[in-house]
Scaffold this motif. Structure first.
Motif, mmCIF file in Angstrom:
data_model
loop_
_atom_site.group_PDB
_atom_site.id
_atom_site.type_symbol
_atom_site.label_atom_id
_atom_site.label_comp_id
_atom_site.label_asym_id
_atom_site.label_seq_id
_atom_site.Cartn_x
_atom_site.Cartn_y
_atom_site.Cartn_z
ATOM 1 N N PRO A 1 32.909 39.039 35.473
ATOM 2 C CA PRO A 1 33.515 40.290 35.904
ATOM 3 C C PRO A 1 32.507 41.432 35.840
ATOM 4 N N VAL B 1 35.074 43.398 40.321
ATOM 5 C CA VAL B 1 34.693 42.269 41.174
ATOM 6 C C VAL B 1 34.153 41.138 40.304
ATOM 7 N N LEU B 2 34.166 39.943 40.830
ATOM 8 C CA LEU B 2 33.500 38.813 40.182
ATOM 9 C C LEU B 2 32.171 38.605 40.905
ATOM 10 N N GLU C 1 40.861 40.110 32.274
ATOM 11 C CA GLU C 1 40.933 41.144 33.302
ATOM 12 C C GLU C 1 41.813 42.323 32.897
ATOM 13 N N THR D 1 43.537 44.882 40.285
ATOM 14 C CA THR D 1 42.669 44.163 41.217
ATOM 15 C C THR D 1 43.223 42.765 41.463
ATOM 16 N N GLU D 2 42.586 42.061 42.347
ATOM 17 C CA GLU D 2 43.028 40.708 42.704
ATOM 18 C C GLU D 2 42.393 39.633 41.832
ATOM 19 N N TRP D 3 41.476 40.011 40.969
ATOM 20 C CA TRP D 3 40.807 39.005 40.157
ATOM 21 C C TRP D 3 41.725 38.479 39.063
ATOM 22 N N ARG D 4 41.518 37.266 38.665
ATOM 23 C CA ARG D 4 42.268 36.642 37.575
ATOM 24 C C ARG D 4 41.302 35.750 36.804
ATOM 25 N N PHE D 5 41.179 36.029 35.517
ATOM 26 C CA PHE D 5 40.330 35.198 34.678
ATOM 27 C C PHE D 5 40.696 35.451 33.224
#
Length: 149
Positions: free
Chosen positions: A42, A54-55, A13, A25-29
């Motif tokens: 993603p 976004v995912l 990310e 962003t709030e995503w974590r990967f």
């Protein structure tokens, strides 16, 4: 190259946010070196005048298949027939598009003896590139309605 494998390599990310100038962003990967269809991947899409990370689920579940995952799922579209395709034409015409950040992807070659050999395809002059995506946003499962008089 004879067949499309349907696997690609995704950056983490932080790399995507840096390269595409996304606000945190709030995503974590983590980076993933073997992403198959149906995985959460993603993507970058427009949100008003801005972009957001976004995912999304990789693959299209067509409405004519009842809108549920099944035998009509697909994940690849040909650019030559995208706009006229029964599967992808609607989302493409309605601007439901995104960018799928990638480091590379795999293509498979079928050898004379029937064995398959993967080839990793990537850009030599830059690490990250974007592939186009389009799709449909499925509504969340419906909640019970309460009628008021």
């Amino acid at each position: 190259m004879d067949e499309m494998c349907g696997r690609y390599v995704s950056p983490d990310e932080a790399t995507i946010e840096r390269e595409f100038n996304l606000v945190r962003t709030e995503w974590r990967f983590p980076a993933n070196f073997n992403i198959p269809p149906s995985s959460a991947v993603p993507a970058i899409r427009a949100r008003g005048a801005d972009r957001e990370g976004v995912l999304l689920r990789w693959g299209l579940v067509p409405l004519f298949g009842g809108g549920k995952p099944g035998k009509y799922n697909t994940f690849n579209a040909r650019s030559e027939t995208l706009a006229s395709s029964a599967m992808f034409g609607g989302p493409w015409k309605h601007g439901q598009r995104c960018i799928i950040p990638a480091l590379g992807f795999y293509e498979w070659h079928v050898n004379a003896d029937g064995t398959k050999q993967p080839f990793y395809i990537h850009l030599e002059d830059q690490a990250l590139f974007g592939s186009r995506g389009c799709g449909r946003v499925r509504p969340a499962p419906s909640l019970p309605c309460r009628r008021t008089a």
